[in-house]
Design an enzyme around this catalytic site. Structure first.
Site, PDB file in Angstrom:
ATOM      1  CE1 TYR A  32     -29.507  23.495   1.732  1.00 25.52           C
ATOM      2  CE2 TYR A  32     -31.208  25.170   1.048  1.00 25.52           C
ATOM      3  CZ  TYR A  32     -29.888  24.227   1.146  1.00 25.52           C
ATOM      4  OH  TYR A  32     -28.965  24.912   0.191  1.00 25.52           O
ATOM      5  CB  SER A  56     -29.590  28.932   0.780  1.00 26.02           C
ATOM      6  OG  SER A  56     -30.917  28.726  -0.044  1.00 26.02           O
TER       7      SER A  56
END
Length: 244
Positions: free
Chosen positions: A156, A142
């Protein structure tokens, strides 16, 4: 004669994972689709794969569970043939908001799925691919890994930074076995991942290309990294984030 491509795709029942399954089927891959809970959604994707003329088996799996991961790969091998590719995609955001407000159990589960799950799947893929002539792994990272996601999910972002490190390290370790390991780092993509469904559109002004991405645009990048066109590409984190 080239081998039949058999790809394991985790988190394949929706969003980016579903788009990856459909795109790889169009490229001639048979698919072992791992999903966590929504059997109907998984079967709907499997129907699309089969409509493209490819075989597909859907397997319920918790990627943080070693035995479940082994079942996924064993099923792929027994029903489709030797696994040639892994797309490590299954992931969860965990608690959304400032880290100071996050509960420990939510953090632990997010790290189990987003880091341990990737490690277990990659480990099994390397074990399977090494004696059969190699293969390829693509990890879904990501843009959060470098942006940090303050106020949203720092944990995250940290997990995805671990995925980047996994990608670089394993690419060097597995190269002698003919296994390429790369990652795709999406930016803000229009999927059901977001706690706020309007987040992709709200964020558009901060994206240089002026819009969120689509799951299909990420699937295109994954497909390229698994293809022969990327035969000299390993250890790369390919950012697909609209310039963000």
């Amino acid at each position: 004669m080239s081998r039949q491509q058999v790809s394991v795709v985790t988190g394949g029942s929706r969003g980016i994972g579903a788009a990856v399954c459909v795109r790889l089927a169009a490229d001639g891959h048979d698919i072992a689709l791992g999903y966590r809970s929504d059997a109907d959604a998984a079967e709907a994707v499997a129907v699309r794969v089969r409509a493209a003329g490819r075989r597909c088996v859907a397997v319920r799996v918790d990627t943080a569970d070693e035995a479940a991961v082994d079942l996924l790969f064993d099923t792929a091998a027994s029903e489709l043939g030797p696994v040639t590719a892994l797309v490590n995609n299954a992931g969860i955001s965990g608690p959304v908001g400032p880290l100071a407000d996050a509960d420990a159990e939510g953090l632990r589960r997010a790290l189990d799925v987003n880091v341990l799950g990737y490690l277990l799947c990659a480990r099994r893929a390397v074990r399977d691919m090494t004696p059969t002539g190699g293969g390829a792994i693509v990890n879904l990272s990501s843009a959060a890994a470098t942006l940090g996601s303050p106020g949203e999910y720092v944990h995250y972002a940290a997990a995805k930074a671990a995925v980047d490190t996994l990608t670089v390290g394993l690419s060097k370790e597995a190269a002698p076995a003919g296994i390429r390991v790369n990652a795709v780092a999406p930016g803000i993509i229009r999927t059901g991942f977001h706690a706020d469904p309007e987040r992709p559109d709200k964020a558009a002004a901060g994206i240089p290309l002026g819009r969120p991405g689509t799951p299909e645009e990420i699937a295109n990048a994954v497909a390229w990294l698994l293809s022969a066109d990327a035969s000299y590409t390993t250890g790369t984190v390919l950012r697909v984030a609209g310039g963000r």
